[in-house]
Design a protein around this motif. Structure first.
Motif, short mmCIF file in Angstrom:
data_model
loop_
_atom_site.label_atom_id
_atom_site.label_comp_id
_atom_site.label_asym_id
_atom_site.label_seq_id
_atom_site.Cartn_x
_atom_site.Cartn_y
_atom_site.Cartn_z
N VAL A 80 -28.13 -11.32 33.88
CA VAL A 80 -27.00 -12.14 34.31
C VAL A 80 -27.24 -13.58 33.91
N GLY A 81 -26.47 -14.08 32.96
CA GLY A 81 -26.61 -15.48 32.55
C GLY A 81 -26.97 -15.60 31.08
N GLY A 82 -26.10 -16.26 30.34
CA GLY A 82 -26.30 -16.40 28.90
C GLY A 82 -26.69 -17.80 28.49
N ALA A 97 -31.75 -31.94 25.66
CA ALA A 97 -32.20 -32.76 24.53
C ALA A 97 -33.00 -31.92 23.53
N GLY A 98 -33.44 -30.76 23.97
CA GLY A 98 -34.08 -29.83 23.05
C GLY A 98 -35.55 -30.10 22.76
N LEU A 99 -36.17 -30.94 23.56
CA LEU A 99 -37.59 -31.21 23.33
C LEU A 99 -38.41 -30.01 23.76
N LEU A 100 -39.48 -29.75 23.03
CA LEU A 100 -40.30 -28.57 23.31
C LEU A 100 -41.75 -29.00 23.56
N GLY A 147 -29.14 -20.17 36.10
CA GLY A 147 -29.19 -21.63 35.93
C GLY A 147 -28.70 -22.38 37.16
N ASN A 148 -27.71 -23.23 36.98
CA ASN A 148 -27.22 -24.07 38.07
C ASN A 148 -26.51 -23.28 39.16
N HIS A 149 -26.22 -22.01 38.89
CA HIS A 149 -25.53 -21.16 39.87
C HIS A 149 -26.51 -20.45 40.80
N ALA A 150 -27.76 -20.86 40.79
CA ALA A 150 -28.78 -20.11 41.55
C ALA A 150 -28.43 -19.98 43.03
N SER A 189 -26.58 -25.34 31.54
CA SER A 189 -27.36 -26.55 31.18
C SER A 189 -27.77 -26.54 29.72
N THR A 190 -27.79 -25.36 29.13
CA THR A 190 -28.40 -25.25 27.81
C THR A 190 -27.74 -26.14 26.76
N TRP A 191 -26.41 -26.20 26.79
CA TRP A 191 -25.73 -26.92 25.70
C TRP A 191 -26.08 -28.40 25.63
N GLY A 198 -34.38 -21.65 38.14
CA GLY A 198 -35.02 -22.93 38.43
C GLY A 198 -35.76 -23.56 37.26
N PHE A 199 -35.19 -23.48 36.07
CA PHE A 199 -35.87 -24.01 34.89
C PHE A 199 -35.50 -25.47 34.64
N SER A 200 -36.49 -26.33 34.67
CA SER A 200 -36.23 -27.73 34.33
C SER A 200 -36.63 -28.01 32.88
C1 FAD Z 1 -29.64 -33.96 30.14
C2 FAD Z 1 -30.59 -32.82 30.06
C3 FAD Z 1 -31.58 -32.81 29.09
C4 FAD Z 1 -32.47 -31.73 29.00
N1 FAD Z 1 -33.42 -31.73 28.04
C5 FAD Z 1 -34.28 -30.70 27.93
C6 FAD Z 1 -35.26 -30.67 26.92
O1 FAD Z 1 -35.36 -31.58 26.14
N2 FAD Z 1 -36.10 -29.61 26.85
C7 FAD Z 1 -36.03 -28.57 27.73
O2 FAD Z 1 -36.83 -27.63 27.64
N3 FAD Z 1 -35.09 -28.57 28.71
C8 FAD Z 1 -34.23 -29.59 28.84
N4 FAD Z 1 -33.28 -29.61 29.82
C9 FAD Z 1 -33.25 -28.49 30.76
C10 FAD Z 1 -32.54 -27.30 30.17
O3 FAD Z 1 -31.24 -27.67 29.82
C11 FAD Z 1 -32.49 -26.16 31.15
O4 FAD Z 1 -33.76 -25.96 31.73
C12 FAD Z 1 -32.08 -24.86 30.49
O5 FAD Z 1 -30.90 -25.03 29.77
C13 FAD Z 1 -31.91 -23.78 31.52
O6 FAD Z 1 -31.47 -22.62 30.89
P1 FAD Z 1 -30.96 -21.39 31.76
O7 FAD Z 1 -30.68 -20.30 30.82
O8 FAD Z 1 -31.93 -21.16 32.85
O9 FAD Z 1 -29.66 -21.94 32.49
P2 FAD Z 1 -28.21 -22.26 31.92
O10 FAD Z 1 -28.23 -22.78 30.56
O11 FAD Z 1 -27.55 -23.10 32.94
O12 FAD Z 1 -27.55 -20.83 31.85
C14 FAD Z 1 -27.20 -20.10 32.98
C15 FAD Z 1 -25.96 -19.29 32.60
O13 FAD Z 1 -25.71 -18.33 33.60
C16 FAD Z 1 -24.31 -18.16 33.70
N5 FAD Z 1 -24.04 -17.54 34.99
C17 FAD Z 1 -24.34 -18.04 36.21
N6 FAD Z 1 -23.98 -17.18 37.17
C18 FAD Z 1 -23.46 -16.11 36.55
C19 FAD Z 1 -22.92 -14.88 37.04
N7 FAD Z 1 -22.88 -14.61 38.34
N8 FAD Z 1 -22.47 -14.00 36.13
C20 FAD Z 1 -22.52 -14.25 34.79
N9 FAD Z 1 -23.01 -15.41 34.31
C21 FAD Z 1 -23.49 -16.31 35.16
C22 FAD Z 1 -23.79 -19.57 33.54
O14 FAD Z 1 -22.44 -19.60 33.15
C23 FAD Z 1 -24.73 -20.14 32.49
O15 FAD Z 1 -24.21 -20.03 31.18
C24 FAD Z 1 -32.38 -30.66 29.92
C25 FAD Z 1 -31.38 -30.68 30.90
C26 FAD Z 1 -30.50 -31.75 30.98
C27 FAD Z 1 -29.49 -31.75 32.03
#
Ligand code: FAD
Length: 830
Positions: free
Chosen positions: A10-12, A48-51, A217-220, A43-45, A363-365
């Motif tokens: 769940v979550g793309g 900043a993409g730093l690794l 992601g943010n919907h945790a 949050s992914t889009w 909870g990924f930062s």
């Molecule tokens: C300004 C900024 C800069 C950043 N820079 C970096 C960086 O340089 N390097 C780095 O490693 N990280 C960085 N991050 C952090 C990074 O963006 C996140 O840690 C990462 O994108 C998290 O990925 P995720 O897949 O966990 O969550 P998300 O990308 O938030 O994906 C979660 C997905 O789950 C979907 N979803 C939620 N609930 C449901 C449901 N019930 N059913 C179906 N789909 C659902 C949502 O629509 C969403 O698409 C940055 C964040 C910010 C805000």
């Protein structure tokens, strides 16, 4: 769209997509990924993409390293270029303390095979003249990492996943989860656009999935509610700004110079990288607020918050100081997005508390950096049963049900604020404290206790004189508190000390099936009634899942004590095993009694004298003698008016007893013991001294020497493994053989520092292992440590070297329990 799958992710975002990819790669050919909106729309889009490879945690460093290597290979597999710019990462230090931090970090990097080099300010200036260096002490440089396009890398993983048979379905939301005993029935709702918002339609389907992974992601918080569990993942606002072209930078690049590395000025809480002739500045500023504590509104899609420039003014000025040529560059773009955090900054990856086949990846930062490795190791856990590294430090169950939304939100804000502080190994963070206090907390505080945070509990680390400031005493070397821990350790070795161990996890197991179950569940022989044993529950892979002290109070009545930091983690495994085995073994009642019983550990040669003064017994003079109360036995005694379940055992390796008492009588007992201890000079002792003392006895600690990456035989504990019986994990434990072995070392280290238990071990020029614990030995007057080395080197007398503060220091492997190997002190009669 399939309605029956092996695994539903769940979550793309980057994380979910990587998990789906790796599940397919690990051999599951029936995986579906569900995304409520578009891939990367969380949050992914906007990342900043730093690794960054830099990380102070062993498991997380492995995860980041895997990602960096994996992303480099993705284009060849998928044909998609994710824009990985391997520009490297330059971490600059403005102070010697920061250099100390980097040197400790370098140990972790080394033990994970992560390459790094040191750079002087002059070397930096020669290579990158736009950087101001005169106020720098030096820098740590990784040349193998850099930055990537987060959306592109996610799309590349999605393509790789599809190529491996994963079905990716967008605009469907997982809404309700029902476990039918064999599989999850997940009710999913078609999402539709309405006035720019994304809202649920009336169209629903049910997908049956053997396994579910949430990577929401943010919907945790919404996910947590739907699952009926707690997930301490709450986002915080995070900003970065993109600046117009910097003519000096354009000029620098036009001269044929390569791109600048990602420039991290930790002391200025910022990172900077190039972006089309200009710079991106990202900051970890103060007062960034938590958001979405109660869920993400429908109106917030791939959106951002307004920029708050005032909040980042200080860091902006610091950037101008560091790269003066950027002063004239205007602001081109800004990003203020939600970035998910957890109270300790590590993501939550692993099985959910109390649920079957429900896996969390929340909870990924640093989710772009962590996505690759998380997918890889989580897929191992799901497909093979265990990951090749110990994932316990990321386990979602490190927070128990005591955790609340308010706690998570405030703690996550603190964590964000702390990203670039000095990460002292003796750091204690202040937010949301004190929260879980044993009754004696106030008494301990007035006596100078400096508390540590253990699973929410306040536990004294050490006691210091009035006015002492723990915060200012922290160091990467010996902190200001060190002298007090030395005095406390000596008190236990020479006199008597009292330790508060209330935070221990405690379970009571009773019922007709209890004995057969525990005999199967743990490695050691079960104790006779009235006796105790140290024993291990193993994973299905034969590695250590939990360490227990088992007290047998009756034929089918057991009291299990395990580490305080791991209550929910231990409980989940125990309760699920009971549920699975009850039909086979008979009725088993399991009860968490952690908060019902306080624990004081009294230890030292004079501990018997202190207890003898307050014990109520027909013959107090003999009540605690070896004859009436032998070592490794348990008895119900009365200390004054307090009923106590006493266990003759001491984690410090001295004569001693653990006094398990009704929590509501704790202060009565504290006062009684304190008064009785006065004539004997009894000292209150904290966890730091205890940690040193247990190393002198080679007592392994859970989370350090004991974990899911080693068997108890590799931990060199065959005496607690009864090979004559069958137990869970036995065959796999034996199949593993001895890949590396736990040893104790005495170390001739620097005058002002001890190891922390993260350092690399060398044999000549070859790295042969790592420390898992470290500290100071009062008995030997030098540093001590425990760790793992190749079995052929695990021989008493082997000369090794420990890498500390970037130097190699001589160390020798000593016999187990170098202090009092015959256990004469523990067995002392009287
Ligand atoms: C300004 C900024 C800069 C950043 N820079 C970096 C960086 O340089 N390097 C780095 O490693 N990280 C960085 N991050 C952090 C990074 O963006 C996140 O840690 C990462 O994108 C998290 O990925 P995720 O897949 O966990 O969550 P998300 O990308 O938030 O994906 C979660 C997905 O789950 C979907 N979803 C939620 N609930 C449901 C449901 N019930 N059913 C179906 N789909 C659902 C949502 O629509 C969403 O698409 C940055 C964040 C910010 C805000």
């Amino acid at each position: 769209m399939k309605t029956q799958v092996k695994a539903l992710v769940v979550g793309g975002g980057a994380v979910g997509t990587s998990i789906a990819y790796h599940l397919a790669k690990a051999g599951w050919d029936d995986v579906m990924l569900l995304e409520r909106d578009e891939l990367t729309s969380g949050s992914t889009w906007h990342a900043a993409g730093l690794l960054p490879l830099f990380n102070m945690s062993f498991a997380t460093t492995h995860i980041h390293k895997y990602s960096v290597d994996f992303y480099k290979s993705l284009e060849a597999e998928t044909g998609l270029n994710a824009g990985f710019a391997v520009v490297g990462n330059l971490r600059m230090a403005q102070t010697q303390e920061r250099m100390d931090e980097f040197m400790l970090y370098a140990s972790t990097a080394e033990t994970c095979d992560v390459p790094y080099v040191w750079m002087t300010p002059d070397e930096i200036k020669a290579k990158w003249p736009l950087i101001r260096t005169e106020d720098l002490k030096g820098a740590l440089y990784h040349n193998t990492d850099g930055y990537i396009n987060p959306a592109d890398v996610t799309q590349a993983m999605a393509k790789g996943a599809r190529q491996r048979g994963v079905e990716i379905v967008r605009k469907w939301q997982a809404d309700a989860f029902h476990w039918n005993g064999d599989a999850w029935e997940v009710t999913c709702t078609k999402m539709v656009e309405k006035g720019g918002n994304l809202v649920p339609s009336d169209e629903q389907i049910v997908i049956t999935a053997e396994h579910v992974v949430t990577a929401s992601g943010n919907h945790a918080q919404t996910t947590a509610k739907k699952l009926g569990i707690k997930i301490p993942a709450i986002p915080v606002e995070h900003q970065f700004i993109v600046m117009d072209q910097d003519p000096a930078l354009v000029q620098f690049r036009s001269e044929g110079n390569v791109e600048h590395p990602v420039i991290r000025d930790a002391d200025a809480q910022s990172y900077v990288r190039e972006e089309r002739g200009g710079w991106i500045l990202g900051v970890y500023e103060k007062n960034a607020p938590a958001c979405f504590e109660y869920g993400v509104p429908d109106s917030f899609r791939a959106d951002l918050f307004p920029l708050d420039l005032e909040r980042i003014e200080e860091q902006y000025m610091a950037m101008i100081h560091r790269i003066p040529s950027c002063e004239e560059s205007g602001l081109k773009d800004d990003f203020n997005g939600p970035i998910c955090y957890t109270p300790d900054g590590n993501p939550l990856v692993g099985p959910a508390l109390g649920l079957r086949n429900m896996w969390l990846a929340e909870g990924f930062s640093f989710g772009i950096t962590a996505a690759g490795g998380t997918g890889y190791y989580l897929a191992q856990m799901m497909v093979d049963g265990e990951a090749e590294i110990d994932m316990a430090s990321l386990d979602p169950k490190r927070y128990g049900n005591w955790m609340t939304t308010e706690f998570a939100a405030r703690k996550n804000e603190e964590c964000y604020d702390h990203v670039y502080i000095l990460h002292h190994p003796d750091e204690e963070r202040p937010a949301c404290r004190p929260l879980r206090k044993s009754p004696a907390y106030d008494r301990q505080a007035t006596r100078g206790a400096q508390f540590g945070f253990v699973n929410g509990w306040e536990r004294p680390n050490y006691y210091a004189p009035a006015g002492f400031n723990d915060h200012d005493s922290r160091s990467f070397r010996r902190g200001g508190w060190w002298q007090y821990a030395v005095e406390e350790a000596k008190a236990i070795r020479e006199g008597v000390g009292l330790i508060d161990a209330t935070a221990f996890t405690k379970h009571r197991i009773t019922g007709a099936g209890a004995t057969a179950f525990l005999d199967w569940f743990t490695t050691n022989k079960l104790p006779r009634v009235g006796r105790i044993n140290l024993t291990y529950a193993l994973t299905a892979h034969g590695t250590t899942r939990t360490e227990y002290t088992i007290v047998r109070n009756g034929e089918n009545d057991y009291y299990l004590v395990s580490a305080g930091a791991w209550t929910a983690y231990d409980q989940d495994y125990l309760f699920k095993a009971i549920e699975d085995k009850e039909a086979e073994f008979g009725r088993i009642n399991a009860q968490d009694v952690t908060t019902q019983w306080g624990v004081f550990a009294i230890a030292g040669p004079k501990s018997r004298d202190v207890l003898a003064a307050v014990i109520k017994d027909a013959d107090p003079a003999t009540a605690l003698s070896n004859k009436r109360f032998p070592w490794l036995s348990a008895q119900k005694i009365e200390l004054g008016m307090c009923p106590v379940n006493a266990i003759r055992v001491a984690y410090t390796g001295e004569l001693g007893w653990e006094l398990h008492h009704p929590i509501e009588m704790q202060n009565y007992l504290f006062d009684l013991l304190e008064k009785a201890g006065e004539p004997h000079g009894m000292k209150l002792v904290g966890a730091r001294a205890q940690n040193w003392l247990r190393q002198e006895k080679s007592y392994r600690a859970f989370g350090n020497e004991l974990g899911r990456d080693a068997t108890p035989l590799e931990a060199d504990l065959p005496r607690f493994v009864d090979l004559s019986k069958d137990f869970h994990g036995k065959d796999t434990m034996l199949e593993k053989g001895i890949r590396s072995k736990c040893v104790t070392l005495l170390i001739d280290g620097p005058d002002d520092a001890d190891p922390w238990g993260r350092e690399a071990l060398y044999h000549g020029d070859t790295r042969v292992g790592r420390l898992t614990s470290g500290g100071y030995s009062v008995a030997f007057g030098k540093s001590i440590g425990m760790g793992y080395v190749k079995p052929e080197l695990a021989v008493v007398g082997t000369q090794l070297q420990v890498k500390m503060l970037d130097q190699l220091w001589p160390a020798v492997i000593v016999e187990d329990s170098p202090y009092d190997p015959q256990n004469a002190a523990i067995r002392a009669d009287g």
